[in-house]
Design a protein around this motif. Sequence first.
Motif, mmCIF file in Angstrom:
data_model
loop_
_atom_site.group_PDB
_atom_site.id
_atom_site.type_symbol
_atom_site.label_atom_id
_atom_site.label_comp_id
_atom_site.label_asym_id
_atom_site.label_seq_id
_atom_site.Cartn_x
_atom_site.Cartn_y
_atom_site.Cartn_z
ATOM 1 N N LYS A 1 -6.966 3.638 -0.034
ATOM 2 C CA LYS A 1 -5.582 3.109 -0.908
ATOM 3 C C LYS A 1 -6.116 1.876 -1.247
ATOM 4 O O LYS A 1 -5.875 1.276 -2.569
ATOM 5 C CB LYS A 1 -4.551 3.400 -0.191
ATOM 6 C CG LYS A 1 -3.309 3.000 -1.353
ATOM 7 C CD LYS A 1 -3.122 3.961 -2.478
ATOM 8 C CE LYS A 1 -1.718 3.821 -3.255
ATOM 9 N NZ LYS A 1 -0.592 4.182 -2.514
ATOM 10 N N THR B 1 0.718 -1.217 0.008
ATOM 11 C CA THR B 1 -0.148 -0.044 -0.107
ATOM 12 C C THR B 1 0.772 1.294 0.050
ATOM 13 O O THR B 1 0.415 2.366 -0.194
ATOM 14 C CB THR B 1 -0.926 0.065 1.204
ATOM 15 O OG1 THR B 1 -0.305 -0.355 2.381
ATOM 16 C CG2 THR B 1 -1.929 -1.123 1.013
ATOM 17 N N ALA C 1 -8.380 -0.835 -9.478
ATOM 18 C CA ALA C 1 -7.338 -1.134 -10.534
ATOM 19 C C ALA C 1 -7.251 -2.567 -11.039
ATOM 20 O O ALA C 1 -6.801 -2.808 -12.224
ATOM 21 C CB ALA C 1 -6.028 -0.525 -10.044
ATOM 22 N N ASP D 1 -8.554 1.645 -4.208
ATOM 23 C CA ASP D 1 -7.837 1.984 -5.370
ATOM 24 C C ASP D 1 -7.329 1.055 -5.983
ATOM 25 O O ASP D 1 -7.284 0.785 -7.144
ATOM 26 C CB ASP D 1 -7.103 3.245 -4.913
ATOM 27 C CG ASP D 1 -7.840 4.398 -4.745
ATOM 28 O OD1 ASP D 1 -8.952 4.516 -4.866
ATOM 29 O OD2 ASP D 1 -7.033 5.323 -4.078
ATOM 30 N N PHE D 2 -6.507 0.173 -5.193
ATOM 31 C CA PHE D 2 -5.867 -0.962 -5.640
ATOM 32 C C PHE D 2 -7.050 -1.983 -6.126
ATOM 33 O O PHE D 2 -6.899 -2.378 -7.266
ATOM 34 C CB PHE D 2 -5.028 -1.666 -4.607
ATOM 35 C CG PHE D 2 -3.661 -1.281 -4.335
ATOM 36 C CD1 PHE D 2 -3.185 -0.033 -4.768
ATOM 37 C CD2 PHE D 2 -2.988 -2.084 -3.368
ATOM 38 C CE1 PHE D 2 -1.911 0.422 -4.631
ATOM 39 C CE2 PHE D 2 -1.519 -1.534 -3.039
ATOM 40 C CZ PHE D 2 -1.179 -0.293 -3.767
ATOM 41 N N GLU E 1 2.530 3.625 -5.496
ATOM 42 C CA GLU E 1 1.607 4.027 -6.414
ATOM 43 C C GLU E 1 0.680 3.033 -7.012
ATOM 44 O O GLU E 1 1.235 1.850 -7.174
ATOM 45 C CB GLU E 1 2.307 5.091 -7.259
ATOM 46 C CG GLU E 1 2.898 6.200 -6.956
ATOM 47 C CD GLU E 1 2.183 7.068 -6.012
ATOM 48 O OE1 GLU E 1 0.949 7.301 -6.494
ATOM 49 O OE2 GLU E 1 2.552 7.526 -5.071
ATOM 50 N N VAL E 2 -0.480 3.402 -7.436
ATOM 51 C CA VAL E 2 -1.495 2.405 -7.852
ATOM 52 C C VAL E 2 -0.755 1.511 -9.169
ATOM 53 O O VAL E 2 -0.772 0.454 -9.428
ATOM 54 C CB VAL E 2 -2.964 2.855 -8.192
ATOM 55 C CG1 VAL E 2 -3.597 1.792 -9.043
ATOM 56 C CG2 VAL E 2 -3.481 3.173 -6.864
ATOM 57 N N ILE F 1 0.060 -2.234 -9.880
ATOM 58 C CA ILE F 1 -0.524 -2.942 -11.133
ATOM 59 C C ILE F 1 0.620 -3.636 -11.916
ATOM 60 O O ILE F 1 0.549 -4.544 -12.536
ATOM 61 C CB ILE F 1 -1.474 -2.182 -12.010
ATOM 62 C CG1 ILE F 1 -2.598 -2.041 -11.005
ATOM 63 C CG2 ILE F 1 -2.064 -2.703 -12.962
ATOM 64 C CD1 ILE F 1 -3.468 -2.898 -10.573
#
Length: 620
Positions: free
Chosen positions: A214, A165, A221, A217-218, A168-169, A173
């Motif tokens: 966060k 975490t 994505a 967001d992960f 950055e996303v 990825i």
Amino acid sequence: MKQNTQPEKQSLTPMQKQAVLVCFVCALALLLTIGITMTFISRGKSISRPVEIPDSAPKVEGEDDISDHYQINETSAALLTATADAGEKYQTETLFIGDSNTVRLYANGLISLQQFCAKEGIGTHAALNEGIVTFKRDDNRYTIAQAVAKMKPRRVVIMLGTNDTGMEVADFIANYSALVQAIQTSYPYTDIIVNTVPPVPAEHSNYPNMDQTKIDDFNMALLSMCEQMGLKFLNTAEALKDGNGYGNADYYQSGDIHLKPAGLKILLSYLRTHAYDTEDRRPDTANIPTRAEYTANPSSAVAAPSSSEVTSSSASSEEAAVLYKAGYRVDKNGGGTLSTDSVSGKTSLSYEITNPAQSVTVTAVPESGYVFVKWSDGVTKKTRTDTGFKQNLDVTAVFAAASVKISGSGKAVVGGSYTFKAKISGKNLDASAIRWYSNGTEVTAAAGETTVTVPITAEMQGGTFKIHATVSYNDSTVTSNTLELTIAGAASSSSSSSGSSGSSHSSSSTGSSSSGSSAGSTSSSGASSSETSSSNGTASFSHSTGSSSHSSSSEAGSSSHSSSAEAGSSSHSSSSGPTTGSSSASQSSSAENDASDSNLADKPAAEEGASRTNTETALS
């Protein structure tokens, strides 16, 4: 006399009564046997019966409501939707890949040793690159992708991201995609299901750097990644969350991010009732090696007994026997090293923790031209001290390229002015962090300025000023090249006029250029720096590092230009009308610092001078 034709009632003999009683008892025993048998059968199949998952989680008072942050496309072709319970066979054919929460599935007896490839504390980077899987009668250690090829699973479920975490996303990825591709290359016959990163409860004080938004967001994505790569997405997060969008506290240890058995069972139930059951594409399932025994850390096992269940002395002896590992490494893109009190210049460090209270201090040291960005778990201090271990630690230091270069232009004579400009490079740097220095002392009035203009006053005559700038980020500082400005005399009143007089140019080789200006024209040299000594009120400017040099001299009503291709240098001189004094400047800079003074657009000297009064005082 009438005869009585009704038959006489005959009573059962004692033997007949006994026979009826025996039959009744046998029938009753048969019914009891059937009932008990059905009860045991029902209990024996309980593993395949899904745990009841609430249709909607209730709101929790006292928590922030972030439930609207997590937005999943319910119509996505990658999203696994509700199905009938696929049963125990579906679960036992699945290989689970992940971190400590996956280890807990095994530690709590919910999956077998042959059903998981996991390790506490790992993230996607370690899962891709580290040898964490071992087998009996085999001394080698295998990466997860290599282990999948040996274990030949029907399907794999990946649950990673809790330890990433701090990334950055996009970086997360990228790592995740690389892991999936490695598995697909190693064993293309298995179905790949990407599970969500488990949510964390609102109260997770043991892991204060965790951020549920966060994690959301992960997961959003990850769904997009699955759509692009043709994978399936298992949204267990919706079953583990409360009504406010955090992990349901009933499923987690107090103040922790690790799932209790209740939460783990919810996860497995969701897996079986959102099944992805396809045709078995495996060419064979022979010669599968047996996993070497895995000893889970206490943080990944069943919750520790309470003090009422064990004596304090036995708990202490068990704690002393625990062995954790703390691993620190530099990101694959490089940019720095790791150091401690005893070692330096390392790209990886590993420690064995024999006492949870043991502490480890490591510093991420950026190389020249880099700044420290963060650790992969979100820590932004380059020096970190870890203690109070509850599980293995595996973190990565991330660095990024950064630089600041300064250039100067103007009239380095009394009555003129000189402008310094800074150019920063690197997405992590901000102009507000620029600091200017003159002869090693910070010019505080110039802080945060990319352009600083200094009027040349009589008080500065005879002084030499070495100017440089710095930019800082996360306790890391990059330093610019140094410009040296020497003020040796005053110019006449006519020296500030524009270069309108005629000029003549001579060149010893082709490819030369000339320019005229009030402060003299400039030229660059690919070789060395030069310094100009002068008399009669000459002012000299020297750029002390690098590969470009500039020189100019002022003579009455004339100018000349000469260049030498063999030396890789050129020189320019120009005239601005008759003067009683002359000025000359020489500058050298590094090859990569190719900014030319003639390309810098200066503000009017009067305007800049008025805005930088404190700067001129500091320089003088």
